[in-house]
Write an enzyme that holds these catalytic residues in place. Structure first.
Site, PDB file in Angstrom:
ATOM      1  CE1 TYR A  79     -51.661 -44.898  90.972  1.00 22.74           C
ATOM      2  CE2 TYR A  79     -53.020 -43.873  89.296  1.00 22.74           C
ATOM      3  CZ  TYR A  79     -52.879 -44.746  90.347  1.00 22.74           C
ATOM      4  OH  TYR A  79     -53.962 -45.486  90.781  1.00 22.74           O
TER       5      TYR A  79
ATOM      6  CD  GLN B 205     -57.649 -38.344  92.081  1.00 15.83           C
ATOM      7  OE1 GLN B 205     -58.697 -37.788  91.729  1.00 15.83           O
ATOM      8  NE2 GLN B 205     -57.579 -39.637  92.318  1.00 15.83           N
TER       9      GLN B 205
ATOM     10  CE  LYS C  86     -55.107 -43.684  85.038  1.00 12.12           C
ATOM     11  NZ  LYS C  86     -55.584 -45.016  84.668  1.00 12.12           N
TER      12      LYS C  86
ATOM     13  CG  ASN D 182     -54.368 -41.365  92.253  1.00 16.96           C
ATOM     14  OD1 ASN D 182     -54.973 -40.563  92.954  1.00 16.96           O
ATOM     15  ND2 ASN D 182     -54.780 -41.686  91.031  1.00 16.96           N
TER      16      ASN D 182
ATOM     17  CD  GLU E 173     -36.162 -30.131  88.341  1.00 15.38           C
ATOM     18  OE1 GLU E 173     -36.780 -30.257  87.258  1.00 15.38           O
ATOM     19  OE2 GLU E 173     -35.456 -29.142  88.609  1.00 15.38           O
TER      20      GLU E 173
HETATM   21  C1  LIG Z   1     -58.330 -45.249  91.407  1.00 13.90           C
HETATM   22  C2  LIG Z   1     -59.003 -44.720  92.640  1.00 13.90           C
HETATM   23  C3  LIG Z   1     -59.602 -45.557  93.563  1.00 13.90           C
HETATM   24  N1  LIG Z   1     -60.200 -45.031  94.667  1.00 13.90           N
HETATM   25  C4  LIG Z   1     -60.802 -45.968  95.629  1.00 13.90           C
HETATM   26  C5  LIG Z   1     -61.874 -46.864  95.047  1.00 13.90           C
HETATM   27  C6  LIG Z   1     -61.724 -48.148  95.819  1.00 13.90           C
HETATM   28  O1  LIG Z   1     -62.515 -48.092  97.006  1.00 13.90           O
HETATM   29  C7  LIG Z   1     -60.255 -48.181  96.227  1.00 13.90           C
HETATM   30  C8  LIG Z   1     -59.430 -49.123  95.387  1.00 13.90           C
HETATM   31  O2  LIG Z   1     -59.703 -48.820  94.021  1.00 13.90           O
HETATM   32  P1  LIG Z   1     -59.260 -49.826  92.886  1.00 13.90           P
HETATM   33  O3  LIG Z   1     -59.457 -51.243  93.345  1.00 13.90           O
HETATM   34  O4  LIG Z   1     -59.934 -49.373  91.608  1.00 13.90           O
HETATM   35  O5  LIG Z   1     -57.703 -49.552  92.792  1.00 13.90           O
HETATM   36  P2  LIG Z   1     -56.721 -50.094  91.649  1.00 13.90           P
HETATM   37  O6  LIG Z   1     -57.068 -51.509  91.305  1.00 13.90           O
HETATM   38  O7  LIG Z   1     -55.352 -49.772  92.094  1.00 13.90           O
HETATM   39  O8  LIG Z   1     -57.108 -49.190  90.395  1.00 13.90           O
HETATM   40  C9  LIG Z   1     -56.165 -48.325  89.802  1.00 13.90           C
HETATM   41  O9  LIG Z   1     -55.251 -49.153  89.141  1.00 13.90           O
HETATM   42  C10 LIG Z   1     -54.906 -48.857  87.819  1.00 13.90           C
HETATM   43  C11 LIG Z   1     -53.543 -49.433  87.555  1.00 13.90           C
HETATM   44  C12 LIG Z   1     -55.059 -47.459  87.377  1.00 13.90           C
HETATM   45  O10 LIG Z   1     -54.377 -46.972  86.483  1.00 13.90           O
HETATM   46  C13 LIG Z   1     -56.108 -46.642  87.992  1.00 13.90           C
HETATM   47  O11 LIG Z   1     -55.570 -45.492  88.626  1.00 13.90           O
HETATM   48  C14 LIG Z   1     -56.951 -47.368  88.945  1.00 13.90           C
HETATM   49  O12 LIG Z   1     -57.937 -48.064  88.212  1.00 13.90           O
HETATM   50  O13 LIG Z   1     -59.770 -46.838  96.063  1.00 13.90           O
HETATM   51  C15 LIG Z   1     -60.240 -43.678  94.921  1.00 13.90           C
HETATM   52  O14 LIG Z   1     -60.811 -43.222  95.929  1.00 13.90           O
HETATM   53  N2  LIG Z   1     -59.671 -42.824  94.013  1.00 13.90           N
HETATM   54  C16 LIG Z   1     -59.038 -43.280  92.891  1.00 13.90           C
HETATM   55  O15 LIG Z   1     -58.507 -42.452  92.099  1.00 13.90           O
END
Ligand SMILES: Cc1cn([C@H]2C[C@H](O)[C@@H](COP(=O)(O)OP(=O)(O)O[C@H]3O[C@H](C)C(=O)[C@H](O)[C@H]3O)O2)c(=O)[nH]c1=O
Length: 185
Positions: free
Chosen positions: A130, A44, A70, A46, A28
């Site tokens: 997550y 949400q 998270k 992800n 689980e």
């Molecule tokens: C986080 C997120 C991003 N996006 C879109 C926005 C950008 O166009 C694309 C990539 O986003 P980003 O570069 O911010 O992704 P990560 O670098 O993996 O960011 C995440 O990485 C760290 C480790 C975290 O804990 C957060 O969840 C988040 O900040 O996905 C979405 O549409 N929804 C979302 O919830």
């Protein structure tokens, strides 16, 4: 399942029960009553895939009131995952906790609201899954430097692969982080 303490009281490691048999295994990965003590209501879900070892995503958070708690886990490969206390006035302000999360150890990591989050991949081909308890809100999304000396996270890598956003992230002192200890309670 066991919920384990870390050196920061609000940050927890979750070890799920894994039931193996001749076909494979079952566990689980979320159960509202069993996770009740975290007071976490998923809003949400992800997933991110990271192709190369030595890639670092972080240190990220969403500003209040869109802050996110998270519960994170790895379903392929392995990461070093980090939670940083960014709540001004907290007794553990700027302290950080790291944990290895992997498809093998199946551990989960609970990062509360008010904390920055990031991870560095320890293998190629990392699948990172997550739940968040608040929706993504781009205007609230923030990144601070992974190597901010005021925080001093030991990522175990010197020249990680970064997004442009993370490459150009400000130091915490130059950001508008608005987390205040005790505000959410
Ligand atoms: C986080 C997120 C991003 N996006 C879109 C926005 C950008 O166009 C694309 C990539 O986003 P980003 O570069 O911010 O992704 P990560 O670098 O993996 O960011 C995440 O990485 C760290 C480790 C975290 O804990 C957060 O969840 C988040 O900040 O996905 C979405 O549409 N929804 C979302 O919830």
């Amino acid at each position: 399942m066991k919920i384990l303490d870390t050196k920061i009281p609000e940050v927890k490691i979750i070890k799920p029960d894994v039931f193996g048999d001749h076909r494979g295994w079952f566990m689980e990965t979320w159960s509202q009553p069993k996770y009740e003590s975290l007071h976490f209501a998923p809003m949400q879900d992800n997933e991110s895939f990271t192709a190369k070892k030595g890639t670092l995503r972080g240190i990220h958070f969403q500003q209040d009131p869109m802050a996110q708690a998270k519960i994170v886990r790895v379903v392929r490969g392995a990461v070093m995952d980090v939670a940083v206390d960014l709540r001004k006035g907290s007794p553990t302000y700027l302290q950080w906790v790291s944990v290895e999360l992997s498809a093998e150890n199946k551990r989960q990591f609970y990062i509360p609201r008010g904390f920055g989050h990031g991870f560095v991949t320890l293998t190629d081909d990392v699948d990172f899954c997550y739940k968040a308890d608040n929706l993504y809100d781009h205007p609230s999304d923030r990144s601070i430097r992974f190597d901010d000396p005021a925080i001093g996270v030991d990522w175990g890598v010197t020249d990680p692969i970064l997004s442009d956003k993370d490459k150009n992230a400000p130091l915490l002192a130059d950001s508008d982080c608005n987390f205040v200890y005790g505000k959410d309670e």
